[in-house]
Design a protein around this motif. Sequence first.
Motif, PDB file in Angstrom:
ATOM      1  N   LEU A 106      55.654  83.407  -8.252  1.00 35.00           N
ATOM      2  CA  LEU A 106      54.491  82.636  -7.792  1.00 35.00           C
ATOM      3  C   LEU A 106      53.264  82.952  -8.655  1.00 35.00           C
ATOM      4  CD1 LEU A 106      53.577  80.637  -5.641  1.00 35.00           C
ATOM      5  CD2 LEU A 106      52.948  82.568  -4.181  1.00 35.00           C
ATOM      6  N   VAL A 107      53.175  84.199  -9.118  1.00 29.36           N
ATOM      7  CA  VAL A 107      51.994  84.577  -9.896  1.00 29.36           C
ATOM      8  C   VAL A 107      51.908  83.747 -11.180  1.00 29.36           C
ATOM      9  CG1 VAL A 107      53.013  86.505 -11.234  1.00 29.36           C
ATOM     10  CG2 VAL A 107      50.597  86.556 -10.625  1.00 29.36           C
ATOM     11  N   VAL A 108      53.082  83.369 -11.721  1.00 24.77           N
ATOM     12  CA  VAL A 108      53.098  82.560 -12.938  1.00 24.77           C
ATOM     13  C   VAL A 108      52.552  81.158 -12.644  1.00 24.77           C
ATOM     14  CG1 VAL A 108      54.555  81.608 -14.763  1.00 24.77           C
ATOM     15  CG2 VAL A 108      55.050  83.880 -13.830  1.00 24.77           C
ATOM     16  N   GLN A 109      53.021  80.573 -11.538  1.00 30.48           N
ATOM     17  CA  GLN A 109      52.519  79.241 -11.146  1.00 30.48           C
ATOM     18  C   GLN A 109      51.015  79.260 -10.907  1.00 30.48           C
ATOM     19  OE1 GLN A 109      54.702  77.708  -7.751  1.00 30.48           O
ATOM     20  NE2 GLN A 109      56.539  78.742  -8.447  1.00 30.48           N
ATOM     21  N   LYS A 110      50.565  80.312 -10.215  1.00 39.98           N
ATOM     22  CA  LYS A 110      49.140  80.394  -9.881  1.00 39.98           C
ATOM     23  C   LYS A 110      48.301  80.564 -11.152  1.00 39.98           C
ATOM     24  CE  LYS A 110      49.438  80.440  -5.297  1.00 39.98           C
ATOM     25  NZ  LYS A 110      48.844  79.382  -4.465  1.00 39.98           N
ATOM     26  N   VAL A 115      44.613  78.330 -15.307  1.00 42.72           N
ATOM     27  CA  VAL A 115      44.330  78.124 -16.721  1.00 42.72           C
ATOM     28  C   VAL A 115      44.325  76.643 -17.091  1.00 42.72           C
ATOM     29  CG1 VAL A 115      45.282  78.503 -19.024  1.00 42.72           C
ATOM     30  CG2 VAL A 115      45.169  80.395 -17.392  1.00 42.72           C
ATOM     31  N   ASN A 116      45.347  75.911 -16.606  1.00 42.38           N
ATOM     32  CA  ASN A 116      45.518  74.534 -17.074  1.00 42.38           C
ATOM     33  C   ASN A 116      44.843  73.482 -16.212  1.00 42.38           C
ATOM     34  OD1 ASN A 116      47.098  75.425 -19.248  1.00 42.38           O
ATOM     35  ND2 ASN A 116      48.907  75.506 -17.930  1.00 42.38           N
ATOM     36  N   GLU A 117      44.819  73.700 -14.890  1.00 41.48           N
ATOM     37  CA  GLU A 117      44.202  72.686 -14.020  1.00 41.48           C
ATOM     38  C   GLU A 117      42.737  72.991 -13.747  1.00 41.48           C
ATOM     39  OE1 GLU A 117      46.487  71.900 -10.475  1.00 41.48           O
ATOM     40  OE2 GLU A 117      48.346  72.158 -11.616  1.00 41.48           O
ATOM     41  N   ASP A 118      42.485  74.223 -13.285  1.00 46.67           N
ATOM     42  CA  ASP A 118      41.092  74.581 -12.970  1.00 46.67           C
ATOM     43  C   ASP A 118      40.283  74.840 -14.237  1.00 46.67           C
ATOM     44  OD1 ASP A 118      41.495  74.544 -10.146  1.00 46.67           O
ATOM     45  OD2 ASP A 118      42.551  76.448 -10.339  1.00 46.67           O
ATOM     46  N   ALA A 134      54.328  89.188 -16.252  1.00 50.59           N
ATOM     47  CA  ALA A 134      54.811  87.852 -15.887  1.00 50.59           C
ATOM     48  C   ALA A 134      53.839  86.756 -16.328  1.00 50.59           C
ATOM     49  CB  ALA A 134      55.067  87.771 -14.381  1.00 50.59           C
ATOM     50  N   VAL A 135      52.535  87.023 -16.262  1.00 53.95           N
ATOM     51  CA  VAL A 135      51.566  85.973 -16.610  1.00 53.95           C
ATOM     52  C   VAL A 135      51.125  86.008 -18.073  1.00 53.95           C
ATOM     53  CG1 VAL A 135      50.708  85.824 -14.246  1.00 53.95           C
ATOM     54  CG2 VAL A 135      49.493  87.265 -15.888  1.00 53.95           C
ATOM     55  N   LEU A 136      51.501  87.062 -18.798  1.00 57.18           N
ATOM     56  CA  LEU A 136      51.105  87.165 -20.213  1.00 57.18           C
ATOM     57  C   LEU A 136      51.360  85.887 -21.023  1.00 57.18           C
ATOM     58  CD1 LEU A 136      51.974  90.671 -21.743  1.00 57.18           C
ATOM     59  CD2 LEU A 136      49.884  89.341 -22.026  1.00 57.18           C
ATOM     60  N   PRO A 137      52.583  85.304 -20.922  1.00 53.99           N
ATOM     61  CA  PRO A 137      52.842  84.099 -21.728  1.00 53.99           C
ATOM     62  C   PRO A 137      51.884  82.956 -21.399  1.00 53.99           C
ATOM     63  CG  PRO A 137      54.871  84.912 -20.709  1.00 53.99           C
ATOM     64  CD  PRO A 137      53.746  85.705 -20.134  1.00 53.99           C
ATOM     65  N   VAL A 138      51.503  82.845 -20.122  1.00 60.35           N
ATOM     66  CA  VAL A 138      50.594  81.764 -19.725  1.00 60.35           C
ATOM     67  C   VAL A 138      49.258  81.925 -20.444  1.00 60.35           C
ATOM     68  CG1 VAL A 138      49.379  80.690 -17.789  1.00 60.35           C
ATOM     69  CG2 VAL A 138      51.695  81.613 -17.459  1.00 60.35           C
ATOM     70  N   GLU A 141      49.714  81.511 -24.390  1.00 59.86           N
ATOM     71  CA  GLU A 141      49.944  80.126 -24.823  1.00 59.86           C
ATOM     72  C   GLU A 141      48.677  79.291 -24.767  1.00 59.86           C
ATOM     73  OE1 GLU A 141      53.015  77.760 -22.889  1.00 59.86           O
ATOM     74  OE2 GLU A 141      54.423  79.377 -23.396  1.00 59.86           O
ATOM     75  N   ALA A 142      47.929  79.460 -23.671  1.00 62.19           N
ATOM     76  CA  ALA A 142      46.738  78.630 -23.499  1.00 62.19           C
ATOM     77  C   ALA A 142      45.514  79.254 -24.160  1.00 62.19           C
ATOM     78  CB  ALA A 142      46.478  78.419 -22.011  1.00 62.19           C
ATOM     79  N   ASN A 143      45.701  80.425 -24.778  1.00 60.47           N
ATOM     80  CA  ASN A 143      44.596  81.192 -25.356  1.00 60.47           C
ATOM     81  C   ASN A 143      43.451  81.373 -24.359  1.00 60.47           C
ATOM     82  OD1 ASN A 143      43.485  82.742 -27.377  1.00 60.47           O
ATOM     83  ND2 ASN A 143      42.329  81.024 -28.255  1.00 60.47           N
TER      84      ASN A 143
END
Lengths: 425, 284
Positions: A106-110, A115-118, A134-138, A141-143
């Motif tokens: 869930l932490v990845v989705q959040k 990052v991407n929506e808000d 777990a969230v590092l790639p997010v 990727e989005a810098n």
Amino acid sequence: MSTNETTRREILTKAGGTALALSAAGTFLAACGTDSNSATAGNTGDDGDGPIKLGVLFSLSGVLSIAETSMHNAALLAIDEINQAGGIGGRRIEPVVEDYASDFSLVVQKARKLVNEDKVAATVGCYSSASRKAVLPVYEEANSVLVYPTFYEGLECSTNVIYSSLVANQHLTDATEWMVKNVGRRIYMVGSNYVGPQTYNAIVKELAEKQGAEIIADRYFPLEQTEFGSAISSIGAAKPDVIWCTLVGAGIPAFYKQYRAAGLDPDTLPIFSGITTEQELAAMGGAVAEGHYFPSSYFQTMDTPDNKKFVARYKSKYGSKQPTNMPVQASYNSVKLVAAAIEKGGEATPEAILSAFPGVGAKAPGEGTVTVSTDNHSTHHMYLGRANSDALYDVIEDFGEIKPDPFPKSVVPASKIPTCPRRET
Amino acid sequence: MATLVQILAQGLSISAVLLLSALGLSIIYGVMGVVNLAHGEFVMLGAYVMVLLSAALSPWGAILVAPVVVGAIGLLVDRTLIRWLYHEPVKSMLGTFGLALVIRQLVLLVEGPDLRYVGLPLTASIPLGFGEELPVWRVALIGFAGLATVIVAVWLIRSDFGLRVRTATMDSEIAQSLGINISLVNAASFAIGTAAAGLAGALIAPLYSVYPGMGTTYLVGAFLVVVLAGLGDIRGLATWAVGIGLVTAAVAVPANDLLAQVVVWCLALAIVALRRDSLLPARV
């Protein structure tokens, strides 16, 4: 979560086992939930006007909420204070709160949503290394920017993470030396059975043995275990000088309570912990806590005007029984660091914040100025605390300011030390 | 010799916690065929009664009140939810799994996520010789576990109500045709089962950790004992709880708890594989 838990559940009756696994699924879906969806790498189109969005990503339920709820509270307190003082350059901070419920998928989705929506300017969040990894790639990727506000074992320096609390070398080096010199050379180690505590114990072992100490045992427990009778029995028989403890989470008060109840006396055999903050002391009570040690960059009892105000504000907002501790102070200070980076960079976009961060400082309650270094970690002032009968730590030693070293030479061969920061995924 | 005494003391102490948490689970499955996955949450509620009342009432007062409060909550839950799930093992699992989440989140909302403080009612420790001491509260836990099991067993075997419970367990339709009020028997059994969980929680709280998610740990242990004893068999519970406790301690004292878990669960797996029939409800 240990693999033993999985084994346990597999053995239950087919029916019971299935349902139990359901109940545990949330916490078991571990760091493998990596980002495979094509996240749009678009960053905030910051218009230089209007409120600045700041992600606040912690667990408000599940096992991690014990620690993370207070960190969430501290971050919101800092945001409130900045807004009341007129915001950053006249712009308010708008917190975007997400609860990942101690669930590493869930932490990845959040994180993706933030990052991407808000399109938040930065995120303050995560507590366990598993959630950060777990969230590092997010974030890479989005810098975007994640400010990680708690102590951790090191061996990482992502371009997109600001490690605003302690890394192992800051937390452990002077404390281990003090322990061996002042308490004793025969060390009995206990810890929770996963990478964080094991790395901490390996580092302490290395440091202690250099001082001529001897590690007489190194015992690990499943994360959820709260029964320590057998271990305490064997501690009594082994006659060590000191216990080095990296138990994590709910087991901590149980261990200290059972230790004291079995007649083990902190005056002659104290526990040195790398994990146990004022929060766990409150749950065991002063009579059990008194005499045990914890090295930290912050203690609630720190006698400075800014800390007294900080503690008073925190308690008036969240309850007089809520102690402040190092992760609370670090989480609070992380928001202040983000504000300082936005002020320095002059722009509330992730790129501007990231490039502004090295060299940015903020005055942390009790501790003094914390400065972000070029490897995305931060310098800290370190102290040693000894628990008193009010279940708080008294500061008994000042180790001074210590620079971060996420890849210490004692643990990592020289050829494997990377140039920091680097992309981790 | 020293190690043997350690294993015996720690083993019985582990057994006591297992037995206390398994007792209620076994009654509820035996009587009404409900696999109560919320059992750990009733243990947790008992621990919270201890947290909230031990200062106001004295720890002993809280220990007496905990089974009453938790049993009353159990009765309410039985009348509103559980009675639709009698003798439906799969539905009862889904229902009580949901119930567990609801109870856990309600406690989280009302009491917060923090680890909670409970003082020890008895702080002394008993020297075992060779420098080793056993906390008096561990000895008390062993005593309470034995006492609670004897009371439940005597109640089932000797009392009129126990006779009706056993009749209902064997065949609820025949029992009903004999004039036994099945609905009353079921409701009372669920209340008593949850009261036992509440008592377990109150007794465990001083030596262990209290927080909203604590129940899962005790549910897993309780399930192991109940499954090995045969679902519904009160008499087998004590034997298996002691067996598991001693095996755990025999590995954990000289080696460590991780290995002890592996050994206990491998043994359990082997036993269950060899005696599949014992998973069915046996006699009460």
